[in-house]
Structures are given as structure tokens and as C-alpha cells.
Design an enzyme around this catalytic site. Structure first.
Site, mmCIF file in Angstrom:
data_model
loop_
_atom_site.group_PDB
_atom_site.id
_atom_site.type_symbol
_atom_site.label_atom_id
_atom_site.label_comp_id
_atom_site.label_asym_id
_atom_site.label_seq_id
_atom_site.Cartn_x
_atom_site.Cartn_y
_atom_site.Cartn_z
ATOM 1 C CG ASP A 1 79.526 1.531 -23.093
ATOM 2 O OD1 ASP A 1 79.019 0.835 -23.888
ATOM 3 O OD2 ASP A 1 78.909 2.642 -23.234
ATOM 4 C CE1 TYR B 1 79.977 8.478 -24.639
ATOM 5 C CE2 TYR B 1 80.899 6.583 -23.804
ATOM 6 C CZ TYR B 1 80.091 7.576 -24.581
ATOM 7 O OH TYR B 1 78.921 6.302 -23.985
ATOM 8 C CE LYS C 1 77.981 3.602 -26.927
ATOM 9 N NZ LYS C 1 79.035 4.052 -25.271
ATOM 10 C CG HIS D 1 77.015 7.498 -29.555
ATOM 11 N ND1 HIS D 1 78.995 7.439 -29.123
ATOM 12 C CD2 HIS D 1 76.242 7.219 -28.456
ATOM 13 C CE1 HIS D 1 78.858 8.230 -27.630
ATOM 14 N NE2 HIS D 1 77.138 7.929 -27.463
HETATM 15 N N1 LIG Z 1 75.226 5.345 -25.564
HETATM 16 C C1 LIG Z 1 75.043 7.395 -25.016
HETATM 17 O O1 LIG Z 1 74.174 7.448 -25.993
HETATM 18 C C2 LIG Z 1 75.238 6.679 -24.288
HETATM 19 C C3 LIG Z 1 74.558 7.584 -22.687
HETATM 20 C C4 LIG Z 1 74.924 7.921 -21.705
HETATM 21 C C5 LIG Z 1 75.855 7.373 -21.476
HETATM 22 N N2 LIG Z 1 76.018 5.871 -22.267
HETATM 23 C C6 LIG Z 1 76.955 4.889 -21.256
HETATM 24 O O2 LIG Z 1 76.492 4.258 -20.184
HETATM 25 C C7 LIG Z 1 77.981 5.005 -19.462
HETATM 26 C C8 LIG Z 1 77.040 5.177 -17.326
HETATM 27 O O3 LIG Z 1 75.963 6.165 -17.311
HETATM 28 P P1 LIG Z 1 76.211 7.762 -16.824
HETATM 29 O O4 LIG Z 1 78.219 8.438 -17.358
HETATM 30 O O5 LIG Z 1 75.595 8.733 -18.261
HETATM 31 O O6 LIG Z 1 75.837 7.609 -15.528
HETATM 32 P P2 LIG Z 1 75.209 6.597 -14.930
HETATM 33 O O7 LIG Z 1 76.328 4.994 -14.642
HETATM 34 O O8 LIG Z 1 74.069 5.972 -14.433
HETATM 35 O O9 LIG Z 1 75.974 7.392 -13.022
HETATM 36 C C9 LIG Z 1 77.035 8.201 -13.041
HETATM 37 C C10 LIG Z 1 77.193 8.768 -11.986
HETATM 38 O O10 LIG Z 1 76.766 8.002 -10.439
HETATM 39 C C11 LIG Z 1 78.121 7.978 -10.171
HETATM 40 N N3 LIG Z 1 77.778 6.591 -9.273
HETATM 41 C C12 LIG Z 1 78.721 5.535 -9.875
HETATM 42 N N4 LIG Z 1 78.076 4.615 -9.028
HETATM 43 C C13 LIG Z 1 77.750 4.808 -7.741
HETATM 44 C C14 LIG Z 1 77.138 4.861 -6.265
HETATM 45 N N5 LIG Z 1 77.233 2.976 -6.509
HETATM 46 N N6 LIG Z 1 76.725 5.841 -5.921
HETATM 47 C C15 LIG Z 1 76.827 6.470 -5.625
HETATM 48 N N7 LIG Z 1 76.919 7.825 -6.231
HETATM 49 C C16 LIG Z 1 77.300 6.489 -7.589
HETATM 50 C C17 LIG Z 1 79.229 8.322 -10.499
HETATM 51 O O11 LIG Z 1 80.320 9.302 -9.588
HETATM 52 P P3 LIG Z 1 81.382 8.414 -9.218
HETATM 53 O O12 LIG Z 1 82.771 7.913 -10.509
HETATM 54 O O13 LIG Z 1 82.182 9.372 -8.677
HETATM 55 O O14 LIG Z 1 80.778 6.982 -8.492
HETATM 56 C C18 LIG Z 1 78.747 9.459 -11.670
HETATM 57 O O15 LIG Z 1 78.279 10.652 -10.886
HETATM 58 C C19 LIG Z 1 78.889 5.794 -19.268
HETATM 59 O O16 LIG Z 1 79.676 5.929 -18.266
HETATM 60 C C20 LIG Z 1 78.036 5.568 -20.662
HETATM 61 O O17 LIG Z 1 79.629 4.368 -20.501
HETATM 62 C C21 LIG Z 1 75.890 6.009 -23.251
#
Ligand SMILES: NC(=O)c1ccc[n+]([C@@H]2O[C@H](COP(=O)([O-])OP(=O)(O)OC[C@H]3O[C@@H](n4cnc5c(N)ncnc54)[C@H](OP(=O)(O)O)[C@@H]3O)[C@@H](O)[C@H]2O)c1
Length: 323
Positions: free
Chosen positions: A56, A61, A90, A121
Site C-alpha cells: 500500500d 507518502y 492513491k 485518498h
Molecule cells: N488511507 C489513509 O488515509 C491511510 C492513513 C493511515 C495509514 N494508511 C496506510 O496504512 C498503513 C498502516 O497504518 P499506520 O502506518 O498508520 O500504522 P500501523 O500499521 O497501525 O502501525 C505502525 C506502527 O506500529 C509499529 N509496529 C508494526 N508492527 C509491530 C509489531 N509487530 N509490534 C510492535 N509494533 C509494531 C511500527 O513500527 P516499526 O516500523 O518500527 O515496526 C509503526 O510504528 C500505512 O503505512 C499506510 O500504508 C492509510
């Protein structure tokens, strides 16, 4: 592990069928990280080796280039074929006036001929090249009818296999469906045990629109996220009972709800850990306990609200009261 885990995914039916007839792997790697080209590229390479086949990204980004470079290396080495990988990108708010030009830029960054999914997005139209967060004068009226026509053109030209939206409430989905010629295949929204999105999921399921869960771990250590989800005592208890990690319980819950989950990690151990959610189950009691978790939307997006020029003067308006 690689081809074996992909084969496991296949045999366990861990794909979701979109309303286009195409299949989307239920687990994908998030890449919402800025200015970390090498880290992103290396995370995508590691994830491919672990078995991930879904990535994704977004023009916003700035991670498209790194994702594309890692994929290209994997294609050229023969490790995977293009058709085995599902790539989402997006359309950002300042690209609404020309989705065709926007997807062409994204494809160039990704070194791809098509993406598997192209999403609007946010329900937000912004002035070209505006800063983030947008300033008061950067907000423009939303013109979803013409934006969606542009998205439909991208689909018809074969530049994307599916089109969809992100951060759309039920109300915004209804408005879109009232004029869409091609139905959105996906609505990518925040979803996890603390923000379960029951109303939106019911609506989307009725309309054959697939939900993808972003920030499935609550976005810990991101600008928009919080550690409150990963600190939740109910989740800790369930993890302990199953001998699983917090993250595995959160992701497993999403998978069992029939949605696609998109955790972001750039750490090899955690990328691997997050993938190990396809071969075990939560119990009915676990699910009942998870349903008792007080609901709180973590990603509220106050930056997309302003009281003078924006289409959304309050958070209530941005989310149509669904917050
Ligand atoms: N469409 C939208 O508006 C939108 C908005 C937000 C996000 N997104 C998409 O969704 C993806 C994921 O969401 P997100 O980046 O907000 O957050 P997330 O995946 O909920 O959390 C990411 C955080 O959790 C940590 N993490 C990951 N695996 C872990 C584990 N097994 N144990 C402990 N910590 C862990 C990561 O650190 P490390 O990297 O250090 O492991 C990072 O700090 C984004 O990257 C993006 O592609 C889309």
C-alpha cells in the site's frame, strides 16, 4: 518460506474477492513513511521474502519510488511475477482535477504499467502543490463527480485494475454511488478493535465494496496514531492466552472480520511477526471481549477541517457524524 507462504495463503483462502472479480491478498504492507527511501525499499524486499504480496503506497507518502524499485528488482530476478503482486496507490487532494495525469506520475514512480487499486485518498480537494497540513486558503470545494469520472477513465484505460476511495463515510459513499458509473471496489479506512466501523462495514458489505483497514495497530509512533490500542488490557489478555503478540491479535481480528489489513513495519522481525496471522483463530469469547472495547477513532484528521474556507468546518462534518 517465500513461495511456500504464498502457497499457504492461497490454500487458506486468504484472498478477498473484489467486485471487479480480481483477488486482493488479505494482508498488505503499509508504507506511509516520508523521506526514507532505502528503509522503504529494504522493507518491501524483506516483506516479499516473508511472503507479502500486497503493498500500500500513495503519491502523498512519496514512497512510490522505493516500493517500485524493490518490486522491479524482485521481478527482474524472477523472484515474483508482476501478476502475483497487488499494488495500491492513491490520488492526493491536489490531484483531483486530473486523475489521469496523477496516475501516470504514480505509475512512472512505481515503474509499473498498471496498479491493482487506485484510491481517492481523502474526500478533500486542495490547491496544487499546497503544503501539509494545508493552510486555510488551500482548501477547494469537493467536486467528486468529475474526480470520479477521472478515476473511471484510469480504470477504462487499464491503468488500474480497480478504483476505490479512502476515508469515506456512509454518507459520502451514498453520494458517490448516486453518480458512479463504475462502483468503487474498496473503501480504505481506519479500522481495528477500538474503531470497529460496524455501520460502514454493513453498508459496504451490502454494496459489495471491500473494506481495507489502515492503521490496524493504531498507528503507534506515527504523527496521526497512538499507542492506546496496543496498550489495551483486553488485547493483552487475549495475546497472553494464545501465546501470540499484541500485533498478531489485532491483525487476526481484522482478518476474521473479512477485511484486508495493512500493517506498516520496517523491522524484519515485526514484518515476519505480522504475517503470522493466517493460520490460527480467535475464540468466540475473544471476539465478545473485543466487542466490549470502548470505541474511539484514533485518526481524526483535524488538519482537514477549518472553519472558514474548507468544505468541512468541524470533525462532525468531515466524518458526517460517524465519529
Ligand atoms: N488511507 C489513509 O488515509 C491511510 C492513513 C493511515 C495509514 N494508511 C496506510 O496504512 C498503513 C498502516 O497504518 P499506520 O502506518 O498508520 O500504522 P500501523 O500499521 O497501525 O502501525 C505502525 C506502527 O506500529 C509499529 N509496529 C508494526 N508492527 C509491530 C509489531 N509487530 N509490534 C510492535 N509494533 C509494531 C511500527 O513500527 P516499526 O516500523 O518500527 O515496526 C509503526 O510504528 C500505512 O503505512 C499506510 O500504508 C492509510
Amino acid at each position: 518460506m517465500t513461495s511456500e507462504s504464498a502457497a499457504n495463503m492461497e490454500s487458506m483462502g486468504q484472498f478477498l474477492e473484489l467486485n471487479t472479480g480480481d483477488r486482493m491478498p488479505v494482508l498488505g504492507l503499509g508504507t506511509a513513511v516520508w523521506n526514507q527511501y532505502e528503509e522503504i525499499k529494504s522493507a518491501v524486499t524483506v516483506a516479499l521474502q516473508v511472503g507479502y504480496r500486497h503493498f500500500d503506497t500513495a503519491s502523498f507518502y512519496g514512497s512510490e519510488g522505493a516500493v517500485g524499485a524493490a518490486l522491479m528488482e524482485a521481478f527482474q530476478s524472477g523472484f515474483v511475477k508482476r501478476e502475483q503482486v497487488f499494488v495500491t496507490t492513491k490520488l492526493w487532494g491536489d490531484e483531483h482535477d486530473d486523475p489521469l495525469a496523477a496516475i501516470s506520475r504514480s505509475l512512472k514512480n512505481l515503474q509499473l504499467e498498471y496498479v491493482d487499486l487506485y484510491l481517492v485518498h481523502w474526500p478533500l480537494r486542495l490547491k496544487k502543490g499546497c503544503s501539509n497540513p494545508p493552510k486555510e486558503e488551500d482548501f477547494l470545494p469537493l467536486t467528486m463527480k468529475s474526480t470520479w469520472q477521472g478515476m473511471e477513465t484510469c480504470f477504462e484505460m487499464g491503468l488500474t485494475k480497480a478504483i476505490g476511495v479512502s476515508n469515506f463515510s456512509c454518507k459520502k459513499m451514498e453520494d458517490l454511488l448516486s453518480h458512479a458509473k463504475i462502483l468503487p471496489a474498496v473503501n480504505q479506512v481506519e479500522m481495528h478493535p477500538m474503531w470497529q466501523q460496524k455501520k460502514l462495514r454493513d453498508y459496504c458489505s451490502k454494496m459489495k465494496i471491500q473494506i481495507c483497514a489502515y492503521s490496524p495497530l493504531g498507528g503507534r509512533n506515527t504523527r496521526w496514531g497512538s499507542s492506546m490500542l496496543m496498550d489495551n488490557p483486553i488485547i493483552h489478555e487475549i495475546a497472553q492466552k494464545h501465546g501470540k503478540t499484541i500485533s498478531q491479535v489485532l491483525l487476526r481480528w481484522g482478518v476474521e472480520q473479512g477485511v484486508c489489513v495493512l500493517p506498516k513495519s520496517f523491522n524484519k522481525g515485526r514484518i515476519t511477526e505480522n504475517f503470522q496471522v493466517l493460520d490460527w483463530c480467535l475464540t468466540a469469547e475473544d471476539r465478545e471481549n473485543i466487542n466490549k472495547i470502548e470505541q474511539w477513532k484514533i485518526v481524526r484528521a483535524e488538519i482537514h477541517v477549518n472553519s472558514t474556507t474548507g468544505p468541512y468546518r468541524t470533525l462532525e462534518e468531515l466524518w458526517d457524524g460517524e465519529i
